[in-house]
Design a protein around this motif. Structure first.
Motif, PDB file in Angstrom:
ATOM      1  N   ALA A 150       0.847  -1.064   0.099  1.00 31.58           N
ATOM      2  CA  ALA A 150       0.062   0.128   0.120  1.00 31.58           C
ATOM      3  C   ALA A 150       0.759   1.265   0.081  1.00 31.58           C
ATOM      4  N   GLU A 151       1.875   1.121   0.774  1.00 34.09           N
ATOM      5  CA  GLU A 151       3.057   2.316   1.084  1.00 34.09           C
ATOM      6  C   GLU A 151       3.385   2.536  -0.546  1.00 34.09           C
ATOM      7  N   PHE A 152       3.965   1.342  -1.064  1.00 33.11           N
ATOM      8  CA  PHE A 152       4.616   1.365  -2.139  1.00 33.11           C
ATOM      9  C   PHE A 152       3.782   2.169  -3.447  1.00 33.11           C
ATOM     10  N   GLY A 153       2.463   1.324  -3.434  1.00 36.82           N
ATOM     11  CA  GLY A 153       1.481   1.781  -4.506  1.00 36.82           C
ATOM     12  C   GLY A 153       1.261   3.290  -4.393  1.00 36.82           C
ATOM     13  N   GLU A 154       1.061   3.909  -3.049  1.00 35.40           N
ATOM     14  CA  GLU A 154       0.698   5.387  -3.104  1.00 35.40           C
ATOM     15  C   GLU A 154       2.052   6.215  -3.667  1.00 35.40           C
ATOM     16  N   ALA A 155       3.151   5.806  -3.291  1.00 35.74           N
ATOM     17  CA  ALA A 155       4.363   6.618  -3.327  1.00 35.74           C
ATOM     18  C   ALA A 155       4.707   6.435  -4.971  1.00 35.74           C
ATOM     19  N   TYR A 156       4.330   5.565  -5.357  1.00 36.59           N
ATOM     20  CA  TYR A 156       4.644   5.107  -6.927  1.00 36.59           C
ATOM     21  C   TYR A 156       3.848   5.896  -7.861  1.00 36.59           C
ATOM     22  N   LEU A 157       2.489   5.995  -7.553  1.00 37.70           N
ATOM     23  CA  LEU A 157       1.681   6.689  -8.353  1.00 37.70           C
ATOM     24  C   LEU A 157       1.972   8.272  -8.384  1.00 37.70           C
ATOM     25  N   GLN A 158       2.039   8.765  -7.108  1.00 42.10           N
ATOM     26  CA  GLN A 158       2.498  10.049  -6.809  1.00 42.10           C
ATOM     27  C   GLN A 158       3.786  10.532  -7.741  1.00 42.10           C
ATOM     28  N   ALA A 159       4.917   9.490  -7.671  1.00 39.05           N
ATOM     29  CA  ALA A 159       6.158   9.793  -8.445  1.00 39.05           C
ATOM     30  C   ALA A 159       5.799   9.902  -9.946  1.00 39.05           C
ATOM     31  N   LEU A 160       4.920   8.834 -10.425  1.00 33.51           N
ATOM     32  CA  LEU A 160       4.636   8.735 -11.821  1.00 33.51           C
ATOM     33  C   LEU A 160       3.947  10.087 -12.315  1.00 33.51           C
ATOM     34  N   GLN A 161       2.926  10.455 -11.407  1.00 36.10           N
ATOM     35  CA  GLN A 161       1.965  11.549 -11.798  1.00 36.10           C
ATOM     36  C   GLN A 161       3.208  13.178 -11.857  1.00 36.10           C
ATOM     37  N   THR A 162       4.104  12.873 -11.093  1.00 34.29           N
ATOM     38  CA  THR A 162       5.035  14.266 -11.139  1.00 34.29           C
ATOM     39  C   THR A 162       5.613  14.070 -12.300  1.00 34.29           C
ATOM     40  N   TYR A 163       6.201  12.855 -12.644  1.00 29.05           N
ATOM     41  CA  TYR A 163       7.189  12.502 -13.830  1.00 29.05           C
ATOM     42  C   TYR A 163       6.354  12.888 -14.978  1.00 29.05           C
ATOM     43  N   TYR A 164       5.129  12.600 -15.186  1.00 26.21           N
ATOM     44  CA  TYR A 164       4.259  12.982 -16.343  1.00 26.21           C
ATOM     45  C   TYR A 164       4.227  14.530 -16.369  1.00 26.21           C
ATOM     46  N   GLU A 165       4.192  15.188 -15.445  1.00 23.72           N
ATOM     47  CA  GLU A 165       3.662  16.716 -15.410  1.00 23.72           C
ATOM     48  C   GLU A 165       5.051  17.357 -15.669  1.00 23.72           C
ATOM     49  N   VAL A 166       6.071  16.973 -15.109  1.00 22.36           N
ATOM     50  CA  VAL A 166       7.383  17.584 -15.435  1.00 22.36           C
ATOM     51  C   VAL A 166       8.218  17.463 -16.776  1.00 22.36           C
ATOM     52  N   PHE A 167       7.817  16.157 -17.374  1.00 19.40           N
ATOM     53  CA  PHE A 167       8.471  15.700 -18.621  1.00 19.40           C
ATOM     54  C   PHE A 167       7.497  14.937 -19.583  1.00 19.40           C
ATOM     55  N   PHE A 168       7.051  14.104 -19.202  1.00 19.76           N
ATOM     56  CA  PHE A 168       6.323  13.216 -20.180  1.00 19.76           C
ATOM     57  C   PHE A 168       4.834  13.976 -20.833  1.00 19.76           C
ATOM     58  N   ALA A 169       4.362  14.712 -20.303  1.00 22.02           N
ATOM     59  CA  ALA A 169       3.350  15.274 -21.133  1.00 22.02           C
ATOM     60  C   ALA A 169       3.711  16.138 -22.332  1.00 22.02           C
ATOM     61  N   GLU A 170       4.928  16.592 -22.243  1.00 22.61           N
ATOM     62  CA  GLU A 170       5.271  17.505 -23.374  1.00 22.61           C
ATOM     63  C   GLU A 170       5.966  16.630 -24.270  1.00 22.61           C
ATOM     64  N   GLU A 171       6.601  15.473 -23.787  1.00 17.59           N
ATOM     65  CA  GLU A 171       7.519  14.488 -24.452  1.00 17.59           C
ATOM     66  C   GLU A 171       6.288  13.538 -25.435  1.00 17.59           C
ATOM     67  N   GLU A 172       5.255  13.528 -24.952  1.00 21.36           N
ATOM     68  CA  GLU A 172       4.118  12.505 -25.374  1.00 21.36           C
ATOM     69  C   GLU A 172       3.662  13.181 -26.638  1.00 21.36           C
TER      70      GLU A 172
END
Length: 353
Positions: A150-172
Motif C-alpha cells: 500500500a505504501e509502495f502503491g501510493e508513493a509510486y503513483l505520486q512519483a509517476l504523476q509528477t514525472y508525467y507533469e514535469v516531462f512526459f506530458a510534453e514528450e508525449e
C-alpha cells in the motif's frame, strides 16, 4: 503462423521512458541527458524511482489489459489511480510468465510484512531464469515493496504523476506522430512479409525460437524502446512486442546532431574484441559462452560487447527457451553502416562564400 494484432498508445512509452532513463547506456542515451530529465523530479521522488526502477518491469500485461481505455499516458495514470494502493504493485508486476511459486512467495511476504533469505532466493532464481540478475540490495528493495504494497502503491503513483507533469506530458506530444507513422509502416510491411519476417524487420534482428507455436502476436510501436524491443506474454500463447518506432536517422535526444544508429555502429566497430566477435559470428551463430571460450574472455565481458553490437544493429539474436540466446552477424548491417557514414559525410552543404 500466429495471427497479427495491433495497438497504438502513448501509455506504453510513459513506462518505457522511465525504464530507459534509469538505464541510459543500454539504449544509447547520453547519461547526462538521462540525469537531466531525472533531475526535474523532487529529490525524494527521484530517489524513490531510482530504487524501484531497478526491479520494476515495464507493465506490458497490465497496459494491454487497459488498452481499450488507455490511449494516452493520462488514461493509464487514471486507471492506476482507480486501483486500491495495495493492488497497484501486483497489477503492474504479475503476468502469465509468473509461476505459482513466485506468486505464492510474494503473497507470503505481503501477508507477513517481512521476508526470509529463502524467499529472496526464490525471487532471485525466478528472475535469473528469465535472464534478469538482481544484486542483494535490489532484491531487498523488491521484498520491501511487497512487504508494504500500500505504501509502495501510493508513493509510486505520486512519483509517476509528477514525472508525467514535469516531462512526459510534453514528450508525449513530440513522439505521438512518430508512433502513428511507425504503425502505418509496420502494417504496410505486414502485407509483404510473413509474420516472422515482419517481427525480425521491426525488431532489427530478434528471432523467437518458439514463434511458430504462438497463436497471436500483438505489435505496438514504441519511441523510447528503440533500437531494442520489450516483449512478454499477455496470454499463454499470445506474445506482445513493443518495437522501435524511431527511424535510424532520428535521435532519442533532440539535441543530438548525427544519426544515433550511425554513431552507435561506429563506436561498436572501434574495438578489437568486438571486431573479433563479429568475425566469428560471420562464420556461424554463437552463444555468449561459445564466444567467451573461443576468445578467452570472461562471459560477462562478452555479453557486454554483444549488447553494444546489438544496440548498434550489427547483430541479430535468437531467443531460445529459458534465458539462453544465440547471436549472429546481421546480414547487410556492416554495409549499411558504411553507406550511412558515406551519406552523412557527403550530405552537408558547403556554406556560401
Amino acid at each position: 503462423m500466429p495471427a497479427l494484432q495491433w495497438d497504438e498508445s502513448t501509455a506504453y512509452d510513459l513506462f518505457v521512458s522511465l525504464y530507459v532513463l534509469h538505464r541510459p547506456n543500454q539504449f544509447g542515451l547520453r547519461p547526462a541527458r538521462a540525469a537531466g530529465v531525472r533531475s526535474r523530479l523532487p529529490a525524494a521522488q527521484r530517489e524513490f524511482l531510482e530504487k524501484v526502477q531497478a526491479f520494476l518491469p515495464v507493465p506490458l500485461h497490465w497496459l494491454y489489459l487497459q488498452s481499450a481505455g488507455a490511449r494516452t499516458a493520462a488514461d493509464a495514470l487514471s486507471a492506476l489511480a482507480l486501483l486500491p494502493p495495495a493492488e497497484r504493485l501486483p497489477a503492474l508486476t504479475h503476468s502469465p510468465e509468473h509461476s505459482p511459486q513466485i506468486i505464492e512467495t510474494l503473497g507470503n511476504i505481503t501477508r507477513r510484512q517481512s521476508w526470509v533469505p529463502a524467499e529472496l532466493e526464490v525471487i532471485r532464481s525466478h528472475y535469473q531464469r528469465r535472464g534478469i540478475s538482481f544484486n542483494a540490495q535490489t532484491l531487498e528493495h523488491l521484498a520491501e515493496a511487497w512487504a508494504h504494497p500500500a505504501e509502495f502503491g501510493e508513493a509510486y503513483l505520486q512519483a509517476l504523476q509528477t514525472y508525467y507533469e514535469v516531462f512526459f506530458a510534453e514528450e508525449e506530444e513530440r513522439i505521438r506522430p512518430t508512433l502513428h507513422r511507425a504503425l502505418e509502416r509496420a502494417q504496410e510491411l505486414a502485407g509483404r512479409l510473413t509474420p516472422e519476417a515482419l517481427v525480425e524487420e521491426l525488431s532489427r534482428g530478434v528471432h523467437f525460437a518458439e514463434f511458430a507455436s504462438l497463436e497471436e502476436v500483438i505489435l505496438i510501436p514504441s519511441f523510447w524502446a528503440t533500437p531494442l524491443v520489450f516483449y512478454g506474454r499477455v496470454r499463454p500463447n499470445s506474445l506482445l512486442i513493443l518495437f522501435g518506432a524511431r527511424t535510424t536517422e532520428a535521435c532519442l535526444s533532440p539535441q543530438q546532431m548525427a544519426p544515433e544508429m550511425l554513431v552507435d555502429a561506429l563506436k561498436a566497430l572501434a574495438d578489437p574484441s568486438r571486431l573479433a566477435i563479429l568475425r566469428l559470428m560471420a562464420q556461424s551463430p554463437r552463444t555468449p559462452s561459445e564466444l567467451a571460450r573461443l576468445l578467452r574472455l570472461r562471459a560477462p565481458t562478452v555479453v557486454h560487447h554483444l549488447n553494444i553490437l546489438r544496440l548498434a544493429g550489427l547483430v541479430e539474436i535468437t531467443l531460445l527457451p529459458g534465458a539462453e540466446r544465440r547471436y549472429a552477424l546481421r546480414e547487410g548491417a556492416l554495409q549499411t553502416a558504411l553507406d550511412g557514414l558515406d551519406d552523412y559525410i557527403h550530405s552537408l552543404s558547403l556554406p556560401e562564400e
